[in-house]
Design a protein around this motif. Structure first.
Motif, PDB file in Angstrom:
ATOM      1  N   ARG A   1       0.845  -1.189   0.000  1.00  0.00           N
ATOM      2  CA  ARG A   1       0.000   0.000   0.000  1.00  0.00           C
ATOM      3  C   ARG A   1       0.882   1.242   0.000  1.00  0.00           C
ATOM      4  O   ARG A   1       1.873   1.333   0.719  1.00  0.00           O
ATOM      5  N   PRO A   2       0.539   2.266  -0.796  1.00  0.00           N
ATOM      6  CA  PRO A   2       1.370   3.479  -0.871  1.00  0.00           C
ATOM      7  C   PRO A   2       1.451   4.221   0.461  1.00  0.00           C
ATOM      8  O   PRO A   2       2.439   4.916   0.730  1.00  0.00           O
ATOM      9  N   GLU A   3       0.418   4.072   1.288  1.00  0.00           N
ATOM     10  CA  GLU A   3       0.444   4.792   2.573  1.00  0.00           C
ATOM     11  C   GLU A   3       1.543   4.273   3.501  1.00  0.00           C
ATOM     12  O   GLU A   3       1.980   4.979   4.414  1.00  0.00           O
ATOM     13  N   VAL A   4       2.001   3.008   3.273  1.00  0.00           N
ATOM     14  CA  VAL A   4       3.020   2.435   4.145  1.00  0.00           C
ATOM     15  C   VAL A   4       4.295   3.258   4.079  1.00  0.00           C
ATOM     16  O   VAL A   4       4.901   3.600   5.115  1.00  0.00           O
ATOM     17  N   GLU A   5       4.742   3.625   2.892  1.00  0.00           N
ATOM     18  CA  GLU A   5       5.961   4.422   2.749  1.00  0.00           C
ATOM     19  C   GLU A   5       5.776   5.817   3.359  1.00  0.00           C
ATOM     20  O   GLU A   5       6.645   6.324   4.078  1.00  0.00           O
ATOM     21  N   GLU A   6       4.654   6.420   3.081  1.00  0.00           N
ATOM     22  CA  GLU A   6       4.386   7.765   3.610  1.00  0.00           C
ATOM     23  C   GLU A   6       4.397   7.769   5.140  1.00  0.00           C
ATOM     24  O   GLU A   6       5.048   8.613   5.784  1.00  0.00           O
ATOM     25  N   LEU A   7       3.668   6.815   5.729  1.00  0.00           N
ATOM     26  CA  LEU A   7       3.586   6.766   7.183  1.00  0.00           C
ATOM     27  C   LEU A   7       4.921   6.374   7.807  1.00  0.00           C
ATOM     28  O   LEU A   7       5.270   6.837   8.901  1.00  0.00           O
ATOM     29  N   SER A   8       5.673   5.518   7.129  1.00  0.00           N
ATOM     30  CA  SER A   8       6.993   5.131   7.635  1.00  0.00           C
ATOM     31  C   SER A   8       7.929   6.335   7.681  1.00  0.00           C
ATOM     32  O   SER A   8       8.672   6.527   8.658  1.00  0.00           O
ATOM     33  N   ARG A   9       7.916   7.151   6.617  1.00  0.00           N
ATOM     34  CA  ARG A   9       8.740   8.367   6.597  1.00  0.00           C
ATOM     35  C   ARG A   9       8.342   9.316   7.738  1.00  0.00           C
ATOM     36  O   ARG A   9       9.196   9.838   8.467  1.00  0.00           O
ATOM     37  N   THR A  10       7.035   9.496   7.883  1.00  0.00           N
ATOM     38  CA  THR A  10       6.547  10.435   8.902  1.00  0.00           C
ATOM     39  C   THR A  10       6.913   9.974  10.306  1.00  0.00           C
ATOM     40  O   THR A  10       7.437  10.738  11.122  1.00  0.00           O
ATOM     41  N   LEU A  11       6.641   8.698  10.590  1.00  0.00           N
ATOM     42  CA  LEU A  11       6.923   8.180  11.919  1.00  0.00           C
ATOM     43  C   LEU A  11       8.420   8.184  12.203  1.00  0.00           C
ATOM     44  O   LEU A  11       8.850   8.551  13.310  1.00  0.00           O
ATOM     45  N   SER A  12       9.213   7.801  11.217  1.00  0.00           N
ATOM     46  CA  SER A  12      10.661   7.786  11.415  1.00  0.00           C
ATOM     47  C   SER A  12      11.192   9.190  11.717  1.00  0.00           C
ATOM     48  O   SER A  12      12.028   9.380  12.608  1.00  0.00           O
ATOM     49  N   THR A  13      10.687  10.187  11.006  1.00  0.00           N
ATOM     50  CA  THR A  13      11.119  11.574  11.235  1.00  0.00           C
ATOM     51  C   THR A  13      10.704  12.055  12.623  1.00  0.00           C
ATOM     52  O   THR A  13      11.484  12.692  13.343  1.00  0.00           O
ATOM     53  N   ARG A  14       9.479  11.721  13.002  1.00  0.00           N
ATOM     54  CA  ARG A  14       9.005  12.137  14.326  1.00  0.00           C
ATOM     55  C   ARG A  14       9.835  11.478  15.434  1.00  0.00           C
ATOM     56  O   ARG A  14      10.183  12.116  16.439  1.00  0.00           O
ATOM     57  N   LEU A  15      10.120  10.207  15.281  1.00  0.00           N
ATOM     58  CA  LEU A  15      10.935   9.503  16.270  1.00  0.00           C
ATOM     59  C   LEU A  15      12.336  10.097  16.354  1.00  0.00           C
ATOM     60  O   LEU A  15      12.906  10.257  17.444  1.00  0.00           O
TER      61      LEU A  15
ATOM     62  N   GLU B   1      19.532   7.465  27.426  1.00  0.00           N
ATOM     63  CA  GLU B   1      18.893   6.164  27.258  1.00  0.00           C
ATOM     64  C   GLU B   1      17.627   6.290  26.423  1.00  0.00           C
ATOM     65  O   GLU B   1      17.394   5.508  25.491  1.00  0.00           O
ATOM     66  N   ARG B   2      16.820   7.265  26.756  1.00  0.00           N
ATOM     67  CA  ARG B   2      15.591   7.482  25.989  1.00  0.00           C
ATOM     68  C   ARG B   2      15.908   7.879  24.557  1.00  0.00           C
ATOM     69  O   ARG B   2      15.235   7.432  23.617  1.00  0.00           O
ATOM     70  N   SER B   3      16.920   8.702  24.381  1.00  0.00           N
ATOM     71  CA  SER B   3      17.315   9.104  23.030  1.00  0.00           C
ATOM     72  C   SER B   3      17.720   7.897  22.195  1.00  0.00           C
ATOM     73  O   SER B   3      17.351   7.776  21.021  1.00  0.00           O
ATOM     74  N   ALA B   4      18.474   6.961  22.804  1.00  0.00           N
ATOM     75  CA  ALA B   4      18.893   5.761  22.072  1.00  0.00           C
ATOM     76  C   ALA B   4      17.690   4.923  21.668  1.00  0.00           C
ATOM     77  O   ALA B   4      17.644   4.373  20.547  1.00  0.00           O
ATOM     78  N   GLN B   5      16.708   4.809  22.537  1.00  0.00           N
ATOM     79  CA  GLN B   5      15.500   4.047  22.200  1.00  0.00           C
ATOM     80  C   GLN B   5      14.757   4.668  21.020  1.00  0.00           C
ATOM     81  O   GLN B   5      14.322   3.968  20.098  1.00  0.00           O
ATOM     82  N   LEU B   6      14.614   5.980  21.046  1.00  0.00           N
ATOM     83  CA  LEU B   6      13.873   6.663  19.974  1.00  0.00           C
ATOM     84  C   LEU B   6      14.610   6.575  18.650  1.00  0.00           C
ATOM     85  O   LEU B   6      13.986   6.367  17.591  1.00  0.00           O
ATOM     86  N   ILE B   7      15.936   6.741  18.681  1.00  0.00           N
ATOM     87  CA  ILE B   7      16.712   6.658  17.430  1.00  0.00           C
ATOM     88  C   ILE B   7      16.673   5.232  16.882  1.00  0.00           C
ATOM     89  O   ILE B   7      16.563   5.017  15.657  1.00  0.00           O
ATOM     90  N   ALA B   8      16.755   4.233  17.775  1.00  0.00           N
ATOM     91  CA  ALA B   8      16.667   2.840  17.325  1.00  0.00           C
ATOM     92  C   ALA B   8      15.309   2.555  16.696  1.00  0.00           C
ATOM     93  O   ALA B   8      15.210   1.848  15.673  1.00  0.00           O
ATOM     94  N   ALA B   9      14.253   3.117  17.290  1.00  0.00           N
ATOM     95  CA  ALA B   9      12.918   2.930  16.708  1.00  0.00           C
ATOM     96  C   ALA B   9      12.811   3.612  15.357  1.00  0.00           C
ATOM     97  O   ALA B   9      12.193   3.074  14.409  1.00  0.00           O
ATOM     98  N   ALA B  10      13.404   4.808  15.229  1.00  0.00           N
ATOM     99  CA  ALA B  10      13.394   5.505  13.931  1.00  0.00           C
ATOM    100  C   ALA B  10      14.135   4.692  12.877  1.00  0.00           C
ATOM    101  O   ALA B  10      13.710   4.627  11.709  1.00  0.00           O
TER     102      ALA B  10
END
Length: 684
Positions: free
Chosen positions: A521-535, A549-558
Motif C-alpha cells: 500500500r502506498p500509505e506504508v511508505e508515507e507513514l513510515s517516513r513520517t513516523l521515522s522523522t518524528r521519532l 537512554e531514551r534518546s537511544a530508544q527513539l533513534i533505534a525505533a526511527a
C-alpha cells in the motif's frame, strides 16, 4: 521614688536641717506589679495597625487611639500616655511632630510605624535619638510586642528619674499642683504648635531646628544620681534582642523576631557594626551545621535546600565551598549506587527472559512473557551488550515460530510473532522472508480468514489487533476496508503523539500491523517516513536534555521504521548521540589519578609559614588530563585546613604529565582526582 528624712542637729549654737535622700530605683518594677502602667496612645487611621498594637501591648497596659493630631492633643492632657505609636500615614511631618512632643513631654516615648520606603528616614530619626524605635508596616506581632515592651520600660525609667528630680527640688504639695498646671499648660501650647505644623508643613523648605534633647542631662544634672537617663543606643538594643533570640535557637524564625532579622535590623541602623556582621555569620554557621547533619544522614535534598538558605544569609561564608564539594560527592555516590542498582535489575530481567524463552512464554501472558522482560531491560539500559544479544536471540526465535505457524496455516499466530519481532527491533532477512510469505497467505485466504476462523488456543500469541479486524466477515466486502482502518489507526496514533508507547497501542505497532497486512500500500511508505522523522526529532530532544537512554530508544525505533527513508539522518543522530555521551562522560566520569600512568611528577613545595607553625594537612584536587598528556582545569575540591596548602598543590599538579588516555582506540580527555598530603615528616 525618694524617701526624705529630716533631722535637726546643733553645732556651735547653730541649728541646721539635713535632708537625706534614699533613692529607690525599683519604682518602675513596683508600678508594673501594681498595675499602675501608663496607657499606649496610637495615632493612626488604620484599624489593622491599631488592632495589632492592642494585641501586642504588654499585659495590663491599656491602649487608646486617636485618628489625627487634633485628637492626640486633646488626649495628651487627660490620658497622660507613656508611649505614643505614631503612624506616618496620619501625620504630614513626623520629624517635626516628634521634636515638639519630646520637647514638651520628655517622659513620652515615641515609636513610629512607617512604610518600607521610609526606612532610611526612620533609621535616621532613631539614630539621632528623636524617636525611640520604628516599625515597618504592615506590623508583625512579634516585632511590635518587643518594641512596646521596651518602650513601656523606657517610659517608666524616665518617669522614675523625673520624679526623683522633682522630689529634690519641690517643696511640699505645691510641687504636685504646679506639675498638673504645667502639664495642662504644655498640652494647650502643644495644640497651637500642632496646628501650625498641620497647616504649614507644606510651606516648610527645610527641616526645623531640632530642639535640645531633654533626656541628655546637663552638667549639673549629670552629677546627680537621680538624673534623667540617656535614651538607649538603638543599635545596642537590637543587638541585645538578637543575642537573646540566638541563644533561644530562633535563628531564622519566627519572622521579625529571629536572630537573623534582628541582626540585620542592627546592621541597617549601623552599616559598620562588626557585632551585627559577626552575628549574621554566626547564624549562617548554625544553618550550615544543619546542612552538614542532613548530609551525614543522607538527606541530600534537605542538605541542598539548607545550604542555599545559608548562602542567602552569607554568600561569602568559607564553609560553603566545602559543603558544595560534599554535595557533589554525594551526588556522584548516588549516581554510582543507582547505576549499580540498574545493572542488577537488568541482569535479573535478562535471566527472567531466558527462563521464559525456554518455557515457551514468548509473548504471553501479559506482564509475564519474555518480551515484557526484555522490553523493560532495554528501557533501563539500551546499551547493555547482554540485553542486546538476548534481544537478537529472542527475535530469531520469534521469526522461527512465525515461520512454523505460517507453515501450519495459523496466520494469526504468525502475524503475532512477526509483530513481536518487529517491536524488538528486528530487521533481518529471515523475518522479511516470513513477512512476504505471510502477506501472500493473507491475500490467498481472502476476507474470511480472520480471528473468527482461528482456534482460541492460537489467538493467545497475538497482540492487540485493530478493532476492524474483529468485525464479522459478512460485514466486510473485502480486505480494502480493513486496510483503510489500519491506515486511519496509524494516523490517529501519530496525532496523539503515541509514537512508540504504550507497547501494543502505539503508531509503531499499528504501522507494523499495516505493513504486515498490506506491504505494497502506498500509505506504508508515507507513514513510515513520517513516523521515522518524528521519532528522530524526539530522539534529538531527549539527547539535548541528556536523557541518553531514551534518546537511544527513539533513534533505534526511527531506524527500525524508516532506515531506507532517513538513513543519513539516522546515522548522523547515532554519531551525535555517541559524541554527546562521550562529552558528558568526560565531565562526570572522574577517575583516581592512581589509575592513570603518570610520566612526570613534581612534588609540591611545603609553605614556609605552615612549616614554621607546624601545620599539616591535605588538599584534594580535580584536573583534566588532555589528549597530549598535559594537565589542565585544576581545581581544589576540598582542603584541610582551607587556603593553606591550596596554591602549592595546584602549582605542582599543573606540572604533572600522563600518558594519553585511550578509549575505543581513540585518545580522549579524562577527568581525574588526587589527594596530596602535607606532613612535616615527609615534607609533603
Amino acid at each position: 521614688m525618694a524617701n526624705a528624712q529630716h533631722s535637726r542637729s546643733t553645732g556651735h549654737g547653730n541649728t541646721q536641717d539635713e535632708v537625706n535622700l534614699e533613692i529607690d530605683d525599683s519604682q518602675s518594677m513596683r508600678q508594673l506589679e501594681e498595675g499602675h502602667q501608663p496607657p499606649i496612645l496610637v495615632l493612626s487611621r488604620d484599624p489593622n495597625l491599631v488592632e495589632t498594637v492592642k494585641k501586642a501591648a504588654p499585659r495590663g497596659v491599656p491602649v487608646a487611639f486617636a485618628p489625627d493630631l487634633d485628637h492626640v492633643a486633646e488626649r495628651l492632657s487627660t490620658l497622660k500616655p507613656g508611649v505614643l505609636v505614631a503612624d506616618t500615614a496620619s501625620t504630614a511631618d513626623v520629624a517635626s511632630m516628634t521634636a515638639q512632643l519630646t520637647q514638651h513631654f520628655p517622659e513620652l516615648v515615641v515609636v513610629v510605624a512607617g512604610k518600607r520606603e521610609e526606612n532610611a528616614q526612620l533609621m535616621q530619626l532613631t539614630a539621632t535619638g528623636r524617636i525611640f524605635r520604628f516599625l515597618l508596616t504592615p506590623l508583625s506581632h512579634g516585632a511590635t510586642r518587643l518594641s512596646l515592651e521596651a518602650a513601656v520600660k523606657q517610659h517608666l525609667d524616665l518617669a522614675a528619674a523625673g520624679q526623683r528630680l522633682n522630689t529634690g527640688s519641690a517643696a511640699g504639695e505645691g510641687g504636685s499642683k504646679n506639675y498638673v498646671m504645667t502639664y495642662g499648660a504644655l498640652a494647650a501650647g502643644l495644640l497651637v504648635v500642632i496646628g501650625g505644623i498641620w497647616f504649614g508643613v507644606s510651606r516648610l523648605t527645610s527641616e526645623p531646628e531640632v530642639p535640645p534633647v531633654v533626656n541628655q542631662p546637663s552638667a549639673a544634672g549629670a552629677q546627680q544620681p537621680g538624673g534623667v537617663p540617656e535614651r538607649p543606643d538603638p543599635v545596642k538594643a537590637e543587638l541585645a534582642l538578637a543575642k537573646d533570640a540566638f541563644n533561644q535557637n530562633k535563628f531564622i524564625e519566627p519572622q521579625g523576631e529571629s536572630a537573623l532579622d534582628l541582626y540585620r535590623s542592627a546592621l541597617a541602623l549601623d552599616p559598620n557594626s562588626q557585632d551585627a556582621k559577626d552575628g549574621i555569620r554566626a547564624v549562617a554557621e548554625k544553618i550550615l551545621e544543619r546542612a552538614e547533619a542532613a548530609l551525614l544522614a543522607e538527606r541530600l535534598e534537605e542538605a541542598i535546600r539548607t545550604i542555599e538558605t545559608a548562602r542567602d544569609i552569607d554568600s561569602t561564608h568559607p564553609r560553603l565551598s566545602f559543603l558544595d564539594t560534599q554535595v557533589a560527592r554525594e551526588r556522584e555516590r548516588l549516581k554510582l549506587s543507582q547505576a549499580q542498582e540498574v545493572g542488577n535489575r537488568v541482569r535479573a530481567l535478562v535471566n527472567t527472559a531466558n527462563d521464559r524463552m525456554a518455557n515457551g512464554r514468548l509473548l504471553t501472558p501479559t506482564n509475564g512473557s519474555a518480551k515484557d522482560a526484555l522490553l523493560e531491560a532495554r528501557r533501563l539500559d539500551p546499551t547493555d551488550p547482554t540485553v542486546l544479544s538476548t534481544i537478537r536471540e529472542f527475535s530469531a526465535q520469534l521469526t522461527e515460530e512465525a515461520r512454523k505457524s505460517l507453515a501450519g496455516g495459523n496466520i494469526d499466530a504468525a502475524t503475532a510473532y512477526v509483530q513481536g519481532a518487529r517491536q524488538m527491533g528486528s530487521a533481518g532477512s529471515a523475518l522479511a522472508a516470513v513477512e512476504r510469505s505471510l502477506a501472500e497467505a493473507t491475500r490467498t485466504a481472502g476476507p474470511g480468514a480472520g480471528p473468527s476462523a482461528t482456534p482460541a488456543s492460537t489467538q493467545s500469541a497475538g497482540t492487540r489487533r485493530p478493532a476492524t479486524n474483529a468485525a464479522p466477515a459478512a460485514s466486510q466486502a473485502g480486505a480494502g476496508p480493513n486496510i483503510d482502518a489500519m491506515v486511519a489507526e496509524v494516523r490517529e496514533r501519530l496525532s496523539q503523539g503515541k509514537l512508540m508507547d504504550p507497547p501494543g497501542d502505539s503508531a509503531r505497532d499499528a504501522l507494523s500491523t499495516l505493513r504486515t497486512a498490506a506491504p505494497n500500500r502506498p500509505e506504508v511508505e508515507e507513514l513510515s517516513r513520517t513516523l521515522s522523522t518524528r521519532l528522530l526529532d524526539s530522539g534529538r530532544q531527549a539527547m539535548n536534555a541528556k536523557a541518553f537512554e531514551r534518546s537511544a530508544q527513539l533513534i533505534a525505533a526511527a531506524k527500525d521504521v524508516g532506515q531506507r527513508y532517513n538513513g543519513a539522518a539516522i546515522a548522523q543522530a547515532e554519531n551525535d548521540l555517541t559524541a554527546a555521551r562521550d562529552a558528558n562522560s568526560q565531565q562526570t566520569n572522574i577517575v583516581s589519578a592512581a589509575s592513570l600512568k603518570r610520566v612526570r611528577m613534581v612534588s609540591p613545595v611545603y609553605p614556609d609559614s605552615a612549616r614554621k607553625r607546624g601545620v599539616e594537612g591535605w588538599v584534594e584536587l580535580a584536573f583534566t588530563v588532555q589528549t597530549n598528556g598535559s594537565v589542565n582545569d585544576v581545581e581544589v575540591r576540598n582542603a584541610s585546613p582551607a587556603d593553606v596548602f591550596d596554591d602549592a598543590a595546584v602549582r605542582a599538579v599543573r606540572q604533572w604529565r600522563f600518558e594519553p588516555v585511550e578509549k575505543n582506540g581513540e585518545v580522549v580527555e579524562q577527568r581525574a582526582m588526587v589527594r596530596l598530603k602535607f606532613s612535616q615528616q615527609s615534607g609533603q
